[in-house]
Enzyme design. Structure first.
Site, PDB file in Angstrom:
ATOM      1  N   HIS A 112       0.817  -1.281  -0.087  1.00 42.44           N
ATOM      2  CA  HIS A 112       0.049   0.022   0.001  1.00 42.44           C
ATOM      3  C   HIS A 112       0.834   1.090  -0.032  1.00 42.44           C
ATOM      4  CE1 HIS A 112       0.746  -1.409   4.044  1.00 42.44           C
ATOM      5  NE2 HIS A 112       0.564  -0.297   4.402  1.00 42.44           N
ATOM      6  N   HIS A 140       0.940   5.202   1.289  1.00 43.33           N
ATOM      7  CA  HIS A 140       0.379   6.265   2.161  1.00 43.33           C
ATOM      8  C   HIS A 140       0.555   7.551   1.493  1.00 43.33           C
ATOM      9  CE1 HIS A 140       0.304   3.929   6.100  1.00 43.33           C
ATOM     10  NE2 HIS A 140       1.334   3.352   5.599  1.00 43.33           N
TER      11      HIS A 140
END
Ligand code: AMP
Ligand code: ZN
Length: 138
Positions: free
Chosen positions: A99, A101
């Site tokens: 992922h 951020h």
């Protein structure tokens, strides 16, 4: 991955505050954010980290980061942002599903993203460079 929280968010088994979705990604608000707008770009297929992701998918993820960053900039009137992407526990990765951020920055927010600079000798930098070139040149 049956026990992956982000896979469960992607499948809809766990709820999320979704701000964008396409065939490849879901973008959600971080549930425990650094501040307003802290968002996560999550590939829909389970891939653990930067060492495992297909480069083409990674390219799409970072391209999407540009789009989402622009939206957050406009939505919150911010001009500063950190893009953080952790890989492995030593880096701070707590969810083993790749992922990105997006962390809007505001004056006095107290967020810390950083490292302590060192000052290696140039010959050491040269050795490090050669070590990496030895791999990239293969
Ligand atoms: P990292 O430490 O880079 O692996 O980041 C994982 C992030 O996922 C953290 O910032 C958490 O706050 C966030 N997080 C954990 N559980 C959830 C959840 N259920 N929904 C949204 N974000 C989450
Ligand atoms: Zn997963």
């Amino acid at each position: 991955m049956s026990d992956c929280i982000f896979c469960k968010i992607v499948s809809g088994e766990f709820s999320s505050f979704t701000i964008y979705e396409d065939d490849d990604f879901k973008v959600i608000l971080d549930r425990f954010p650094s501040g307003d707008g802290h968002s996560l770009i999550i590939p829909k297929t389970h891939v653990a980290n930067i060492f495992e992701i297909d480069p083409e998918l990674a390219g799409k993820a970072f391209s999407l980061a540009v789009k989402i960053a622009g939206a957050l900039k406009e939505a919150f009137g911010i001009t500063d942002m950190n893009i953080v992407q952790n890989n492995g526990p030593l880096s701070g990765q707590t969810v083993d599903h790749f992922h990105i951020h997006l962390i809007p920055r505001r004056k006095g927010d107290g967020i810390k993203v950083g490292w302590k600079p060192t000052d290696p000798a140039e010959e050491d930098l040269e050795k490090i460079k050669e070590k990496i070139l030895g791999v990239l040149g293969k």
